[in-house]
Design an enzyme around this catalytic site. Sequence first.
Site, PDB file in Angstrom:
ATOM      1  N   ASN A  16       0.792  -1.231   0.054  1.00  0.00           N
ATOM      2  CA  ASN A  16       0.065   0.087   0.056  1.00  0.00           C
ATOM      3  C   ASN A  16       0.674   1.296  -0.054  1.00  0.00           C
ATOM      4  OD1 ASN A  16      -2.978  -0.320  -0.297  1.00  0.00           O
ATOM      5  ND2 ASN A  16      -2.714  -1.619   1.505  1.00  0.00           N
ATOM      6  N   HIS A 113      -8.041  -1.302   5.687  1.00  0.00           N
ATOM      7  CA  HIS A 113      -8.369  -2.676   6.452  1.00  0.00           C
ATOM      8  C   HIS A 113      -9.007  -3.568   5.230  1.00  0.00           C
ATOM      9  CE1 HIS A 113      -9.316  -5.503   9.744  1.00  0.00           C
ATOM     10  NE2 HIS A 113     -10.578  -5.618   9.030  1.00  0.00           N
ATOM     11  N   VAL A 148     -10.085  -0.719  17.891  1.00  0.00           N
ATOM     12  CA  VAL A 148      -9.346  -1.421  16.777  1.00  0.00           C
ATOM     13  C   VAL A 148     -10.314  -1.590  15.661  1.00  0.00           C
ATOM     14  CG1 VAL A 148      -8.297  -3.594  16.151  1.00  0.00           C
ATOM     15  CG2 VAL A 148      -7.722  -2.572  18.239  1.00  0.00           C
ATOM     16  N   GLU A 178      -7.757  -2.132  -2.631  1.00  0.00           N
ATOM     17  CA  GLU A 178      -7.056  -1.238  -1.438  1.00  0.00           C
ATOM     18  C   GLU A 178      -6.108  -0.172  -2.151  1.00  0.00           C
ATOM     19  OE1 GLU A 178      -4.992  -3.398   1.643  1.00  0.00           O
ATOM     20  OE2 GLU A 178      -6.217  -5.275   1.100  1.00  0.00           O
TER      21      GLU A 178
END
Lengths: 218, 218
Positions: A16, A113, A148, A178
């Site tokens: 990423n 995520h 979280v 992503e």
Amino acid sequence: MARTRLGVLASGRGSNLQALIDSSREGSMDADVVVVISDVETAQALVRARKAGIEARFVGPGPKRAHLSEEAESAIIDLLDESKVDLVCLAGFMRILSPRLVRHFRWRLINIHPSLLPAFPGLRVQRKALEYGVKFSGCTVHFVDEGVDTGPIVIQAAVPVLEGDTEEKLVQRILKEEHRIYAEAVQLFGEGRLTIEGRVVRVLPERSGDAGSDEHRS
Amino acid sequence: MARTRLGVLASGRGSNLQALIDSSREGSMDADVVVVISDVETAQALVRARKAGIEARFVGPGPKRAHLSEEAESAIIDLLDESKVDLVCLAGFMRILSPRLVRHFRWRLINIHPSLLPAFPGLRVQRKALEYGVKFSGCTVHFVDEGVDTGPIVIQAAVPVLEGDTEEKLVQRILKEEHRIYAEAVQLFGEGRLTIEGRVVRVLPERSGDAGSDEHRS
């Protein structure tokens, strides 16, 4: 408009991170990664940063497994502040950040995520999704709050789970999305188009009045 | 191939029931609704069934709010068995079914739920999704097990949440996909293409070897 200065925290291979660097260079994102910090001295992310001529710093995490030591967090905060970052991007950073760090960068700290939160928070989530038997998973960019994977959601992408998928196949299919939405989220942040109401992120229309291609708006 | 005989349980307006009736008549689904049962005497679902010439039965649910009485469940089981249904479809049925009924129709009982499970089980879930701030929601057809909205997933559809969405707008956008995937799930069941491994539903390829348009297979 000034370009957005990004600090990236990464523990692993940094795919990423690489996508952010590439989006910056290709001009699809008006932002630059100015510093990369890792809690793992040998992280591929640091190699990628150095190769791209970006400041790359290792900060020893201290003795705890899931969290950083107070000293490590202070060092990270100082490095990011000295680099005058506008936005901090977590990119596979494997430590839970303290409320102190989260508050210091309140609404200037985002994470990506690999699931459609609130489904499957935590770790190894593509595997969890396969084991649960979902037919769609995806990925989520969210502001980091004290929990979280609980913070306000900026963008999501839905990704189908296909017959015969292995964990690695699903990981790769989600990763492609992503890379796309992380750069898109940074761009929206830089354009000042994200506002938070309660726990809901609103995306304001483009200022210019151009017909944008952003499918997340009506 | 014999057409699949469907029993439908519905408490409300019966829009998913209507979609099943329409898919049956239009020939996009090789299945027929042969009996509709409701725990609400005035349910629009019963009106729709009668209008379509389908047996429509009210069964008084008994004194409990969330569950059916044992007598009511026995009556429902008898009605479904007498109608020789192959598959029972819950379509907005607002009572939790007992383990006895679930076991009686084990893997012949499916439900449609307006979220991407395991996110947002329970009631008023489109509202919960909006309040959480997700950017994608959707719907899920799943086999019913002894839990609430926990059974093995047959098909899902992802639906974007758009800026400015109201609960009703999102309900309608998801409902359109519900109508599509519920008929698709019934068709797959009727073709004998669903197998359950652990809690994962596998969709077997079409027998004919035709290149199908089913996007849920690789």
